[in-house]
Design a protein around this motif. Structure first.
Motif, PDB file in Angstrom:
ATOM      1  N   UNK A   1       0.786  -1.223   0.000  1.00 48.48           N
ATOM      2  CA  UNK A   1       0.000   0.000   0.000  1.00 48.48           C
ATOM      3  C   UNK A   1       0.821   1.277   0.000  1.00 48.48           C
ATOM      4  N   UNK A   2       0.123   2.418  -0.198  1.00 48.53           N
ATOM      5  CA  UNK A   2       0.744   3.739  -0.184  1.00 48.53           C
ATOM      6  C   UNK A   2       0.636   4.309   1.231  1.00 48.53           C
ATOM      7  N   UNK A   3       1.459   3.776   2.109  1.00 49.86           N
ATOM      8  CA  UNK A   3       1.338   4.104   3.526  1.00 49.86           C
ATOM      9  C   UNK A   3       1.714   5.553   3.819  1.00 49.86           C
ATOM     10  N   UNK A   4       2.667   6.102   3.089  1.00 50.22           N
ATOM     11  CA  UNK A   4       3.071   7.490   3.335  1.00 50.22           C
ATOM     12  C   UNK A   4       1.882   8.428   3.160  1.00 50.22           C
ATOM     13  N   UNK A   5       1.111   8.230   2.106  1.00 51.13           N
ATOM     14  CA  UNK A   5      -0.083   9.056   1.878  1.00 51.13           C
ATOM     15  C   UNK A   5      -1.090   8.864   3.007  1.00 51.13           C
ATOM     16  N   UNK A   6      -1.278   7.635   3.452  1.00 53.19           N
ATOM     17  CA  UNK A   6      -2.218   7.365   4.540  1.00 53.19           C
ATOM     18  C   UNK A   6      -1.754   8.014   5.845  1.00 53.19           C
ATOM     19  N   UNK A   7      -0.457   7.961   6.099  1.00 48.67           N
ATOM     20  CA  UNK A   7       0.077   8.598   7.307  1.00 48.67           C
ATOM     21  C   UNK A   7      -0.100  10.106   7.247  1.00 48.67           C
ATOM     22  N   UNK A   8       0.046  10.672   6.068  1.00 50.98           N
ATOM     23  CA  UNK A   8      -0.156  12.123   5.912  1.00 50.98           C
ATOM     24  C   UNK A   8      -1.584  12.511   6.263  1.00 50.98           C
ATOM     25  N   UNK A   9      -2.544  11.660   5.902  1.00 51.24           N
ATOM     26  CA  UNK A   9      -3.954  11.945   6.190  1.00 51.24           C
ATOM     27  C   UNK A   9      -4.213  11.950   7.693  1.00 51.24           C
ATOM     28  N   UNK A  10      -3.716  10.933   8.397  1.00 51.25           N
ATOM     29  CA  UNK A  10      -4.006  10.861   9.843  1.00 51.25           C
ATOM     30  C   UNK A  10      -3.116  11.829  10.627  1.00 51.25           C
ATOM     31  N   UNK A  11      -2.033  12.298  10.014  1.00 57.34           N
ATOM     32  CA  UNK A  11      -1.168  13.279  10.672  1.00 57.34           C
ATOM     33  C   UNK A  11      -1.886  14.611  10.858  1.00 57.34           C
TER      34      UNK A  11
ATOM     35  N   UNK B   1      -8.925   6.463   5.934  1.00 54.27           N
ATOM     36  CA  UNK B   1      -8.254   6.061   7.176  1.00 54.27           C
ATOM     37  C   UNK B   1      -8.410   7.114   8.261  1.00 54.27           C
ATOM     38  N   UNK B   2      -8.373   8.380   7.883  1.00 61.52           N
ATOM     39  CA  UNK B   2      -8.518   9.435   8.889  1.00 61.52           C
ATOM     40  C   UNK B   2      -9.893   9.381   9.547  1.00 61.52           C
ATOM     41  N   UNK B   3     -10.947   9.067   8.756  1.00 63.07           N
ATOM     42  CA  UNK B   3     -12.295   8.950   9.321  1.00 63.07           C
ATOM     43  C   UNK B   3     -12.372   7.772  10.294  1.00 63.07           C
ATOM     44  N   UNK B   4     -11.765   6.642   9.894  1.00 66.02           N
ATOM     45  CA  UNK B   4     -11.803   5.440  10.731  1.00 66.02           C
ATOM     46  C   UNK B   4     -11.072   5.677  12.054  1.00 66.02           C
ATOM     47  N   UNK B   5      -9.889   6.282  11.979  1.00 63.31           N
ATOM     48  CA  UNK B   5      -9.119   6.526  13.198  1.00 63.31           C
ATOM     49  C   UNK B   5      -9.799   7.567  14.078  1.00 63.31           C
ATOM     50  N   UNK B   6     -10.421   8.549  13.473  1.00 63.33           N
ATOM     51  CA  UNK B   6     -11.172   9.545  14.240  1.00 63.33           C
ATOM     52  C   UNK B   6     -12.264   8.869  15.056  1.00 63.33           C
TER      53      UNK B   6
END
Length: 371
Positions: free
Chosen positions: A215-225, A326-331
């Protein structure tokens, strides 16, 4: 007592399941070995199969998924004259000398294909000892309908109906859970785990995307950051060196700690409040045993799709989609205590921290030493 485990090198989980059983058996003073089917026949063939599996799941996942779906729709046994059946018979005969020389009291298979080979060994009267198969995902894979074993270990009794569709009666099923290493059978206090990892004692999110770092984890980390909630992120990149480098080079608002291939995932799970992961069978078993709420994403088409369905349908995980990021799920997990409690309750019911012990103790009680 002598225990033989037959496995297939296709991904990480099958051998890891075997290793968990071997470790427990050795602790009890039991002679236990693993036979890697294709490694025994030809090491180059074994590596080719493993590399082919990793390549297809990462680079041509849709093709892999379609092939899996086609095989999964079969509920009848493979025709004895099919290529799969004929090759299985040939391979099983090549294992004959090893098995007769070892003379096990029980044989355990950690892959459906290995269990097909065990079935042929039984039919040809090469072996007469009890045969046990382990289903290493939260679904019942193709080929299980072509096996005839004495017992089948599954991840949970909720899979009994799937097993029935494959022609496997309930009385043969042992829903003990997928065997996991001893370090996942107990939980370390969070602060103690964080101290061991030398990280801050604060809300912690663990990110794991398999040994190859899917996966494109860097992009996902940017979202939750960008989330306002205060937390730190532990990101296991596995053997994906490119991902590790990209994370190190980013400027993060939060504390993001990347790791390469690690051997202390159990401690990381203990340190975390939740996990973001792809739903491999073994990883799923481990996080459930650790009672860790999960956010699921990037499943491999095929068995991991079905693992994700199992977790989400049973309330033990949140699924990331194109329209639910991912940001919605973690929220939801970090900012809604009631949502988190619902996940924790489901995880508690599904976790099988004593899966390895329960299987091994069953064997000690029901399998006779043939000496």
């Amino acid at each position: 007592m002598k225990v033989l485990i037959i496995s297939v090198k296709a991904g990480y989980g099958h051998h890891s399941t075997a290793s968990a059983i071997i470790d427990y058996m050795h602790e009890k003073g039991v002679d236990c070995e693993m036979l890697d089917t294709f490694e025994y026949i030809n090491p180059i063939l074994a590596d080719s199969i493993d590399n082919g599996y990793l390549f297809s799941t990462k680079h041509i996942p849709n093709l892999y998924g379609k092939a899996y779906d086609k095989m999964d729709r079969r509920e009848e046994k493979w025709d004895k004259y099919s290529i799969v059946a004929v090759l299985s018979k040939i391979v099983s005969r090549k294992l004959k000398d090893y098995i007769l020389d070892y003379n096990p009291d029980v044989i355990i298979g950690t892959h459906s294909y290995a269990c097909m080979l065990m079935t042929y060994l039984k039919e040809e009267k090469i072996v007469s000892c009890p045969l046990i198969g382990i289903v290493t995902d939260f679904t019942v894979h193709p080929f299980w309908e072509s096996t005839d074993l004495d017992r089948y270990v599954t991840a949970d009794s909720l899979l009994d109906n799937q097993m029935k569709k494959k022609g496997i009666p309930k009385e043969k099923i042992l829903p003990y859970g997928i065997p996991i290493r001893k370090s996942f059978s107990h939980k370390m206090p969070r602060k103690e785990a964080r101290d061991e990892l030398k990280i801050d004692n604060k809300t912690t999110v663990l990110v794991m995307m398999g040994s190859m770092g899917f996966g494109n984890i860097v992009k996902d980390l940017q979202d939750i950051d960008e989330l306002e909630t205060d937390f730190q992120i532990l990101c296991v990149c596995g053997r994906n060196e490119k991902m590790y480098k990209e994370i190190m080079e980013q400027c993060w608002k939060k504390t993001v700690i990347p790791y390469g291939f690690v051997k202390n995932v159990d401690v990381m799970m203990d340190a975390a409040d939740c996990i973001i992961t792809k739903p491999g069978g073994l990883t799923t078993s481990e996080l459930l045993a650790k009672q860790l709420p999960a956010i699921i994403m990037n499943p491999i088409r095929g068995q991991e799709d079905r693992n994700m369905e199992f977790l989400v349908n049973n309330g033990a995980a949140i699924m990331v989609t194109e329209t639910f990021g991912l940001d919605e799920a973690l929220f939801e997990i970090l900012d809604s205590p009631w949502r988190l409690e619902l996940l924790k309750e489901s995880v508690m019911h599904l976790g099988k921290p004593n899966s390895t012990r329960d299987l091994c103790e069953y064997i000690f009680e029901h399998v006779k030493d043939r000496k």
